[in-house]
Design a protein around this motif. Sequence first.
Motif, PDB file in Angstrom:
ATOM      1  N   TYR A  45      -8.824   0.573 -12.324  1.00  0.00           N
ATOM      2  CA  TYR A  45      -8.404  -0.151 -11.120  1.00  0.00           C
ATOM      3  C   TYR A  45      -6.959  -0.640 -11.248  1.00  0.00           C
ATOM      4  O   TYR A  45      -6.164  -0.525 -10.312  1.00  0.00           O
ATOM      5  CB  TYR A  45      -9.354  -1.324 -10.832  1.00  0.00           C
ATOM      6  CG  TYR A  45      -8.940  -2.056  -9.585  1.00  0.00           C
ATOM      7  CD1 TYR A  45      -9.197  -1.529  -8.329  1.00  0.00           C
ATOM      8  CD2 TYR A  45      -8.225  -3.257  -9.666  1.00  0.00           C
ATOM      9  CE1 TYR A  45      -8.762  -2.174  -7.175  1.00  0.00           C
ATOM     10  CE2 TYR A  45      -7.795  -3.907  -8.517  1.00  0.00           C
ATOM     11  CZ  TYR A  45      -8.068  -3.362  -7.275  1.00  0.00           C
ATOM     12  OH  TYR A  45      -7.625  -3.994  -6.141  1.00  0.00           O
ATOM     13  N   ILE A  46      -6.625  -1.167 -12.431  1.00  0.00           N
ATOM     14  CA  ILE A  46      -5.255  -1.663 -12.649  1.00  0.00           C
ATOM     15  C   ILE A  46      -4.263  -0.507 -12.480  1.00  0.00           C
ATOM     16  O   ILE A  46      -3.209  -0.656 -11.857  1.00  0.00           O
ATOM     17  CB  ILE A  46      -5.123  -2.246 -14.086  1.00  0.00           C
ATOM     18  CG1 ILE A  46      -6.100  -3.410 -14.270  1.00  0.00           C
ATOM     19  CG2 ILE A  46      -3.701  -2.649 -14.411  1.00  0.00           C
ATOM     20  CD1 ILE A  46      -5.690  -4.684 -13.583  1.00  0.00           C
ATOM     21  N   GLU A  95      -3.882   0.388  -8.901  1.00  0.00           N
ATOM     22  CA  GLU A  95      -3.053  -0.622  -8.226  1.00  0.00           C
ATOM     23  C   GLU A  95      -1.574  -0.371  -8.534  1.00  0.00           C
ATOM     24  O   GLU A  95      -0.740  -0.356  -7.627  1.00  0.00           O
ATOM     25  CB  GLU A  95      -3.472  -1.987  -8.736  1.00  0.00           C
ATOM     26  CG  GLU A  95      -3.114  -3.116  -7.821  1.00  0.00           C
ATOM     27  CD  GLU A  95      -3.741  -4.414  -8.297  1.00  0.00           C
ATOM     28  OE1 GLU A  95      -3.679  -4.707  -9.507  1.00  0.00           O
ATOM     29  OE2 GLU A  95      -4.292  -5.130  -7.452  1.00  0.00           O
ATOM     30  N   ARG A  96      -1.269  -0.146  -9.837  1.00  0.00           N
ATOM     31  CA  ARG A  96       0.131   0.083 -10.231  1.00  0.00           C
ATOM     32  C   ARG A  96       0.720   1.294  -9.531  1.00  0.00           C
ATOM     33  O   ARG A  96       1.912   1.347  -9.262  1.00  0.00           O
ATOM     34  CB  ARG A  96       0.204   0.317 -11.751  1.00  0.00           C
ATOM     35  CG  ARG A  96       0.097  -0.962 -12.493  1.00  0.00           C
ATOM     36  CD  ARG A  96       0.607  -0.836 -13.927  1.00  0.00           C
ATOM     37  NE  ARG A  96       0.270  -2.075 -14.597  1.00  0.00           N
ATOM     38  CZ  ARG A  96      -0.332  -2.169 -15.765  1.00  0.00           C
ATOM     39  NH1 ARG A  96      -0.619  -1.067 -16.435  1.00  0.00           N
ATOM     40  NH2 ARG A  96      -0.613  -3.325 -16.290  1.00  0.00           N
ATOM     41  N   GLY A 120       0.209   2.112  -6.606  1.00  0.00           N
ATOM     42  CA  GLY A 120       0.381   1.821  -5.178  1.00  0.00           C
ATOM     43  C   GLY A 120      -0.776   2.334  -4.321  1.00  0.00           C
ATOM     44  O   GLY A 120      -0.731   2.268  -3.093  1.00  0.00           O
ATOM     45  N   VAL A 153      -3.998   1.275  -4.253  1.00  0.00           N
ATOM     46  CA  VAL A 153      -4.911   0.276  -3.688  1.00  0.00           C
ATOM     47  C   VAL A 153      -4.363  -0.142  -2.323  1.00  0.00           C
ATOM     48  O   VAL A 153      -5.098  -0.217  -1.334  1.00  0.00           O
ATOM     49  CB  VAL A 153      -5.059  -0.945  -4.628  1.00  0.00           C
ATOM     50  CG1 VAL A 153      -5.798  -2.072  -3.925  1.00  0.00           C
ATOM     51  CG2 VAL A 153      -5.782  -0.546  -5.910  1.00  0.00           C
ATOM     52  N   LYS A 154      -3.054  -0.362  -2.295  1.00  0.00           N
ATOM     53  CA  LYS A 154      -2.407  -0.755  -1.038  1.00  0.00           C
ATOM     54  C   LYS A 154      -2.614   0.333   0.028  1.00  0.00           C
ATOM     55  O   LYS A 154      -3.003   0.052   1.155  1.00  0.00           O
ATOM     56  CB  LYS A 154      -0.912  -0.942  -1.319  1.00  0.00           C
ATOM     57  CG  LYS A 154      -0.262  -1.906  -0.411  1.00  0.00           C
ATOM     58  CD  LYS A 154       1.113  -2.267  -0.942  1.00  0.00           C
ATOM     59  CE  LYS A 154       1.902  -2.877   0.200  1.00  0.00           C
ATOM     60  NZ  LYS A 154       3.314  -2.641   0.097  1.00  0.00           N
ATOM     61  N   SER A 208      -6.269   0.464   1.080  1.00  0.00           N
ATOM     62  CA  SER A 208      -6.586  -0.708   1.921  1.00  0.00           C
ATOM     63  C   SER A 208      -6.066  -0.494   3.331  1.00  0.00           C
ATOM     64  O   SER A 208      -6.766  -0.770   4.308  1.00  0.00           O
ATOM     65  CB  SER A 208      -5.878  -1.954   1.403  1.00  0.00           C
ATOM     66  OG  SER A 208      -6.504  -2.432   0.285  1.00  0.00           O
ATOM     67  N   LEU A 246     -14.121  -3.436  -2.779  1.00  0.00           N
ATOM     68  CA  LEU A 246     -12.709  -3.731  -3.029  1.00  0.00           C
ATOM     69  C   LEU A 246     -12.399  -5.216  -3.182  1.00  0.00           C
ATOM     70  O   LEU A 246     -11.621  -5.607  -4.052  1.00  0.00           O
ATOM     71  CB  LEU A 246     -11.848  -3.106  -1.920  1.00  0.00           C
ATOM     72  CG  LEU A 246     -10.349  -3.317  -2.029  1.00  0.00           C
ATOM     73  CD1 LEU A 246      -9.817  -2.818  -3.363  1.00  0.00           C
ATOM     74  CD2 LEU A 246      -9.617  -2.606  -0.894  1.00  0.00           C
ATOM     75  N   LYS A 298     -10.468  -6.833  -6.467  1.00  0.00           N
ATOM     76  CA  LYS A 298      -9.228  -7.623  -6.407  1.00  0.00           C
ATOM     77  C   LYS A 298      -9.387  -8.910  -7.208  1.00  0.00           C
ATOM     78  O   LYS A 298      -8.454  -9.360  -7.855  1.00  0.00           O
ATOM     79  CB  LYS A 298      -8.864  -7.935  -4.953  1.00  0.00           C
ATOM     80  CG  LYS A 298      -8.305  -6.713  -4.248  1.00  0.00           C
ATOM     81  CD  LYS A 298      -7.789  -7.034  -2.866  1.00  0.00           C
ATOM     82  CE  LYS A 298      -7.097  -5.803  -2.293  1.00  0.00           C
ATOM     83  NZ  LYS A 298      -6.969  -5.827  -0.865  1.00  0.00           N
ATOM     84  N   ALA A 345      -9.677  -8.032 -11.124  1.00  0.00           N
ATOM     85  CA  ALA A 345      -8.479  -7.412 -11.712  1.00  0.00           C
ATOM     86  C   ALA A 345      -7.652  -8.445 -12.464  1.00  0.00           C
ATOM     87  O   ALA A 345      -6.921  -8.117 -13.389  1.00  0.00           O
ATOM     88  CB  ALA A 345      -7.639  -6.776 -10.619  1.00  0.00           C
ATOM     89  N   ARG A 346      -7.779  -9.708 -12.068  1.00  0.00           N
ATOM     90  CA  ARG A 346      -6.984 -10.748 -12.711  1.00  0.00           C
ATOM     91  C   ARG A 346      -7.652 -11.278 -13.981  1.00  0.00           C
ATOM     92  O   ARG A 346      -7.078 -12.054 -14.711  1.00  0.00           O
ATOM     93  CB  ARG A 346      -6.725 -11.894 -11.727  1.00  0.00           C
ATOM     94  CG  ARG A 346      -5.726 -11.495 -10.636  1.00  0.00           C
ATOM     95  CD  ARG A 346      -5.360 -12.668  -9.772  1.00  0.00           C
ATOM     96  NE  ARG A 346      -6.479 -13.067  -8.919  1.00  0.00           N
ATOM     97  CZ  ARG A 346      -6.755 -12.489  -7.748  1.00  0.00           C
ATOM     98  NH1 ARG A 346      -6.007 -11.520  -7.299  1.00  0.00           N
ATOM     99  NH2 ARG A 346      -7.775 -12.902  -7.025  1.00  0.00           N
TER     100      ARG A 346
END
Length: 407
Positions: A208-209, A212-213, A215, A217-218, A221, A316, A320, A323-324
Amino acid sequence: MQYEELKALLAAHGQTHVLKWWGELDAAERENLSAQIDSIDWDTVSLTHVAENGERGRIEPIEGLSLEMIELQRAEFFSVGREAIRKGKVAAVLLAGGQGTRLGLDGPKGACDIGITRHLYIFEQLIRNLQDVTQGCGAVVPLLIMTSVLNDEATRDFLEEHDYFGYPSEEVFFFRQEMAPAVDERGQLLMSAKDSLALSPNGNGGWYISLERAGLVKEMSARGVEWFNVFAVDNVLQRIADPEFLGATILSGKATGAKFVRKAYPEERVGVLCLEDGIPNVIEYYELSEKMANLRDGEGRLIYSFGVTLNYLFRLDVLKRIAREHLPVHAANKKIPYLNDEGILVVPEHENGYKFETLILDMVRQAGSCLPYEVVREREFAPIKNKTGKDSVESARVLLKLNGVEL
Ligand code: UTP
């Protein structure tokens, strides 16, 4: 980083030996090694994770949807799942960043030809499985493929050469996972060349990370994607973006879903879905005690019998959130080729060190809720892990034939 800075950083971690050949390196090689050292996550590369392996909480069985229960609601599950697919709420994530060392291939595992009288590549069969669904639902599902630096180019080239096996190329996206350094039994960083640490993909938990890196996930979404169906490259029978599985998971209100098969026998090497301290989790086969693996209910069925097939749904919003949070790091004892003191590459015959990985199964725990969803083993579980015998090309061929796939 300059030499003095590198040396100070490495000295703080007792690893200055990796600069042994610095004097022999040209500018580009120095740049390469320096960048690798700079990107080390020192918390990950630590033998403390060896001691943590296997530490567990209170384990209990988990309830899930059995085949019989699914049969009763199949039509409803299908209609909810199909609707979500038609509305573009689902993306498929193919985990293809592994090295497939057990199979001993040179290139990507998905490029392995499992046909007999014709070519049939693993990627091809997976795409056929996905097309079954997209054609049945009358909608396209974006296919996101995770690679690693070791197989990225080969994977892209292979799929392009084969015209993505008929899948619309604008719906296929690639992203690369990160690499992690390996250490020897004493915790010393291993090197694979004078200008390179021994690096390997950092496990499938980083998907997932990395997505996201990249681009993606954006991008997903923005397209309205709410669910990711994440699956392994090696199970050639699995149904991907399965509308019934999706519908059941959406209706359950859970943040994740996990397809499982009933374990064939207590020692079977599959992770088992259960509750750990009341929270859904997957316990690896080597972490389940012999006693627990053999426990049976009144009807003689194994109690810890929900074997995961590495086909998960993740919502999703929950991804999110998690992920943190940090995923636990697993230290895997492996045979790792390394440069010896004389600067010669040695390919060891026995395990000589540790690779550090995060695993997707830990994301199930972090998500906090999961719907275990049973599938018929003979119809949906044909993993290709080994050269011969169990979970091999041979065993997968038998199962493919059984399901009417021409080989
Ligand atoms: P495995 O655990 O079977 O590992 O991966 P592997 O690397 O494919 O095979 P061995 O152990 O070296 O023989 C399960 C799934 O997770 C993916 C694999 O590609 C496979 O789909 N994976 C594994 C990654 O994408 N990245 C990794 O770092 C590790």
